[in-house]
Each structure stands twice: as C-alpha cells, then as structure tokens.
Scaffold this motif. Sequence first.
Motif, PDB file in Angstrom:
ATOM      1  N   LYS A 111       0.830  -1.207   0.000  1.00 17.04           N
ATOM      2  CA  LYS A 111       0.000   0.000   0.000  1.00 17.04           C
ATOM      3  C   LYS A 111       0.860   1.251   0.000  1.00 17.04           C
ATOM      4  CE  LYS A 111      -3.779   2.240   2.523  1.00 17.04           C
ATOM      5  NZ  LYS A 111      -4.652   2.172   3.734  1.00 17.04           N
ATOM      6  N   THR A 112       1.947   1.234   0.755  1.00 16.86           N
ATOM      7  CA  THR A 112       2.856   2.384   0.819  1.00 16.86           C
ATOM      8  C   THR A 112       3.521   2.635  -0.526  1.00 16.86           C
ATOM      9  OG1 THR A 112       3.305   1.880   3.149  1.00 16.86           O
ATOM     10  CG2 THR A 112       4.835   3.364   2.035  1.00 16.86           C
ATOM     11  N   GLU A 113       3.995   1.548  -1.161  1.00 19.29           N
ATOM     12  CA  GLU A 113       4.644   1.686  -2.468  1.00 19.29           C
ATOM     13  C   GLU A 113       3.653   2.174  -3.528  1.00 19.29           C
ATOM     14  OE1 GLU A 113       7.820   1.484  -3.235  1.00 19.29           O
ATOM     15  OE2 GLU A 113       8.269   1.092  -1.129  1.00 19.29           O
ATOM     16  N   SER A 114       2.414   1.715  -3.431  1.00 20.93           N
ATOM     17  CA  SER A 114       1.383   2.157  -4.379  1.00 20.93           C
ATOM     18  C   SER A 114       1.123   3.652  -4.243  1.00 20.93           C
ATOM     19  CB  SER A 114       0.081   1.388  -4.160  1.00 20.93           C
ATOM     20  OG  SER A 114       0.281   0.009  -4.306  1.00 20.93           O
ATOM     21  N   MET A 115       1.096   4.133  -3.005  1.00 18.04           N
ATOM     22  CA  MET A 115       0.866   5.558  -2.760  1.00 18.04           C
ATOM     23  C   MET A 115       2.025   6.396  -3.265  1.00 18.04           C
ATOM     24  SD  MET A 115      -0.850   5.369   1.057  1.00 18.04           S
ATOM     25  CE  MET A 115      -0.919   7.149   1.230  1.00 18.04           C
ATOM     26  N   LYS A 116       3.246   5.888  -3.096  1.00 17.89           N
ATOM     27  CA  LYS A 116       4.420   6.623  -3.588  1.00 17.89           C
ATOM     28  C   LYS A 116       4.422   6.678  -5.105  1.00 17.89           C
ATOM     29  CE  LYS A 116       7.659   4.376  -1.252  1.00 17.89           C
ATOM     30  NZ  LYS A 116       8.994   4.010  -0.741  1.00 17.89           N
ATOM     31  N   LEU A 117       4.068   5.562  -5.732  1.00 18.24           N
ATOM     32  CA  LEU A 117       4.057   5.509  -7.190  1.00 18.24           C
ATOM     33  C   LEU A 117       2.958   6.407  -7.775  1.00 18.24           C
ATOM     34  CD1 LEU A 117       5.318   4.202  -9.705  1.00 18.24           C
ATOM     35  CD2 LEU A 117       3.642   2.374  -9.499  1.00 18.24           C
ATOM     36  N   ARG A 118       1.859   6.527  -7.053  1.00 15.13           N
ATOM     37  CA  ARG A 118       0.740   7.341  -7.508  1.00 15.13           C
ATOM     38  C   ARG A 118       1.139   8.808  -7.680  1.00 15.13           C
ATOM     39  NH1 ARG A 118      -4.218   6.247  -3.803  1.00 15.13           N
ATOM     40  NH2 ARG A 118      -3.387   4.135  -4.063  1.00 15.13           N
ATOM     41  N   ARG A 119       2.138   9.237  -6.909  1.00 12.77           N
ATOM     42  CA  ARG A 119       2.607  10.615  -6.993  1.00 12.77           C
ATOM     43  C   ARG A 119       3.691  10.804  -8.045  1.00 12.77           C
ATOM     44  NH1 ARG A 119       2.450   9.871  -1.223  1.00 12.77           N
ATOM     45  NH2 ARG A 119       4.721   9.618  -1.196  1.00 12.77           N
ATOM     46  N   SER A 120       4.083   9.710  -8.682  1.00 12.02           N
ATOM     47  CA  SER A 120       5.183   9.772  -9.648  1.00 12.02           C
ATOM     48  C   SER A 120       4.686  10.093 -11.057  1.00 12.02           C
ATOM     49  CB  SER A 120       5.927   8.426  -9.672  1.00 12.02           C
ATOM     50  OG  SER A 120       6.795   8.357 -10.762  1.00 12.02           O
ATOM     51  N   PRO A 121       5.410  10.950 -11.794  1.00  9.60           N
ATOM     52  CA  PRO A 121       5.032  11.238 -13.189  1.00  9.60           C
ATOM     53  C   PRO A 121       5.202  10.039 -14.111  1.00  9.60           C
ATOM     54  CG  PRO A 121       7.141  12.270 -12.653  1.00  9.60           C
ATOM     55  CD  PRO A 121       6.581  11.735 -11.367  1.00  9.60           C
ATOM     56  N   ILE A 122       6.029   9.067 -13.704  1.00  8.74           N
ATOM     57  CA  ILE A 122       6.270   7.894 -14.542  1.00  8.74           C
ATOM     58  C   ILE A 122       4.995   7.078 -14.706  1.00  8.74           C
ATOM     59  CG2 ILE A 122       7.478   5.668 -14.616  1.00  8.74           C
ATOM     60  CD1 ILE A 122       9.953   7.025 -13.683  1.00  8.74           C
ATOM     61  N   LEU A 123       4.176   7.015 -13.673  1.00  6.97           N
ATOM     62  CA  LEU A 123       2.907   6.297 -13.775  1.00  6.97           C
ATOM     63  C   LEU A 123       1.988   6.988 -14.785  1.00  6.97           C
ATOM     64  CD1 LEU A 123       1.283   3.919 -12.616  1.00  6.97           C
ATOM     65  CD2 LEU A 123       0.314   5.506 -10.952  1.00  6.97           C
ATOM     66  N   LEU A 124       1.976   8.317 -14.747  1.00  5.41           N
ATOM     67  CA  LEU A 124       1.160   9.083 -15.688  1.00  5.41           C
ATOM     68  C   LEU A 124       1.645   8.873 -17.120  1.00  5.41           C
ATOM     69  CD1 LEU A 124      -1.120  11.184 -16.046  1.00  5.41           C
ATOM     70  CD2 LEU A 124       0.625  12.968 -15.797  1.00  5.41           C
ATOM     71  N   ILE A 125       2.967   8.857 -17.302  1.00  5.70           N
ATOM     72  CA  ILE A 125       3.545   8.619 -18.630  1.00  5.70           C
ATOM     73  C   ILE A 125       3.134   7.247 -19.153  1.00  5.70           C
ATOM     74  CG2 ILE A 125       5.729   8.231 -19.866  1.00  5.70           C
ATOM     75  CD1 ILE A 125       6.973  10.349 -17.976  1.00  5.70           C
ATOM     76  N   SER A 126       3.158   6.247 -18.266  1.00  8.85           N
ATOM     77  CA  SER A 126       2.812   4.876 -18.662  1.00  8.85           C
ATOM     78  C   SER A 126       1.374   4.783 -19.153  1.00  8.85           C
ATOM     79  CB  SER A 126       3.020   3.930 -17.483  1.00  8.85           C
ATOM     80  OG  SER A 126       4.347   3.987 -17.016  1.00  8.85           O
ATOM     81  N   PHE A 127       0.464   5.376 -18.384  1.00 14.03           N
ATOM     82  CA  PHE A 127      -0.947   5.293 -18.756  1.00 14.03           C
ATOM     83  C   PHE A 127      -1.310   6.241 -19.895  1.00 14.03           C
ATOM     84  CE2 PHE A 127      -1.330   3.011 -14.783  1.00 14.03           C
ATOM     85  CZ  PHE A 127      -2.333   2.086 -15.071  1.00 14.03           C
ATOM     86  N   PHE A 128      -0.443   7.200 -20.175  1.00  9.76           N
ATOM     87  CA  PHE A 128      -0.652   8.063 -21.343  1.00  9.76           C
ATOM     88  C   PHE A 128      -0.126   7.386 -22.607  1.00  9.76           C
ATOM     89  CE2 PHE A 128       0.996  11.366 -24.236  1.00  9.76           C
ATOM     90  CZ  PHE A 128      -0.198  12.016 -24.543  1.00  9.76           C
ATOM     91  N   ALA A 129       1.024   6.705 -22.488  1.00 13.24           N
ATOM     92  CA  ALA A 129       1.647   6.058 -23.650  1.00 13.24           C
ATOM     93  C   ALA A 129       0.816   4.890 -24.166  1.00 13.24           C
ATOM     94  CB  ALA A 129       3.052   5.577 -23.286  1.00 13.24           C
TER      95      ALA A 129
END
Length: 246
Positions: free
Chosen positions: A9-27
């Motif tokens: 849960k902690t890692e998921s919350m940290k990743l949620r704030r990362s731009p890399i996740l946004l890039i992944s779901f945009f690509a």
Amino acid sequence: MKKLSVLLKTESMKLRRSPILLISFFATPLTAFFVFFADPNRYASHLGWYIDELQPWSIFFLLPSITALLGSYLICREKDDDTFKTLRLIPVSPIQLTLVKLFLTFSLTIILSLFLFTFSIFGELILHHSLLPLSPMFHMLRQYLLNGIGIFLAVLPFITVCSFQKNGQWIALILTEIYSITGLFAGIADPFRTYYPITAIFQLSGYYPADFNKRLISLLILLLCGTLSLFVLWIFHGTKKTTATV
C-alpha cells in the motif's frame, strides 16, 4: 502478511505521486490510437484484426520498456533519493521490500495490458459497430493476460540488474527498448522465435501458431528469465548483508 500488505500500500501511494505512472498510462492509449489510425480501412475489412494487430505493436515498442522503467524506478528511487538507509530502520528485510516492488510492477504490467485490450475492444466497436463473439473475445483476453505475464518475466533481468545502478531506470528503459525491437528480427526465423524471450511471449500466448513442445520451451525460457533474476537479486542482497555485517 500484514507487514507486506502495508508495504504494498505504501509503495502504491508513492508511485501514484510519480510522473512515470502518468507517462505509462498516457503512452498506452497513444499507442492504441497510433495503430488504429495507421490503417483503419484494413482493420475495418475484418472483425478482430485491430485487436490482433495491436499485440505486436505494444510488445515490440511499448510494454516491455514501460515495465522495465516502472520496476527499476521503484527500486532505484530509494538509492537515488538516499532513503534506503532510513528504510533499514524499519523491521523489513531489503529483499522483502524489493519483492513487494516487483509484485507491484507485475500488477501494473497486467493492468496496462488489460487497459490496452479495453482500448482495442472500443476500436473494434468503432470500426464494426459490434463486438467480437464471446468465444473469440475471451480468447483474445487470455492472450493479452499471458502477454502481460510474459512481458514481466522477459524484462525482469533488466529490472534486476539495472535497478542497483545510479539512475538505472533510464538504462533499463534504453536497453529494454533495444531488446524488444530486436524481437522483430528474432520473430522471422522459427528457432529464434521459440528461444528469444520477447518472441517467446507470442508463442506462449498463442499469437504465433506453435505446437505444444514449442510453447513449453517458450514458457521455460521465460521462467528461466524470472528464476535467474531472483537469483541475482538474492546474491546482491546477500552480498550487501555480508558487507554490512563486516
């Protein structure tokens, strides 16, 4: 078990704030749109061609590199941000923490693959104003799920090796992209198609026609990638633990 769920849960919350996740779901939808508009007339001539064609495009050019970027970033950020020493104060072993990050990466790879499948369904609906029959649709869904599993196993060695380098996520991204595109050439000849991990994904999922023996070999190749990666991970953390004790 509760400790691992808290870590996840902690890692998921940290990743949620990362731009890399946004890039992944945009690509992911960007690739789906690109393939769709590349030749819509050809896809319109036969129901199911778009769902089928999206698989090689996403595997040769997108999903492996995105998976490597996500996985190595999750591990690298602790070293780059100098938070790994602080995490040692928590009663969690480094290998447990890394395994949680890899499990999160695996889950995201499956989600991205299903996300792509969803876009392909909408693409077919736009082209034909109808959905695939249930049997072919579930067959394609199975292929996309196996693609996600195969992609994670195929790129796991790059995640494992590059994650312990400075800014290793970018090294993993570049190397994995080269590794994936090389699959275009490996897929031409049958022996390489079976043994090269990227093209082994297609044989495992059933995208490439193959008999049981070839599919079994492809599965073993991908499992070997995963096993060797975990072995390297175990060696690395074992060495670090020994060094810290000394």
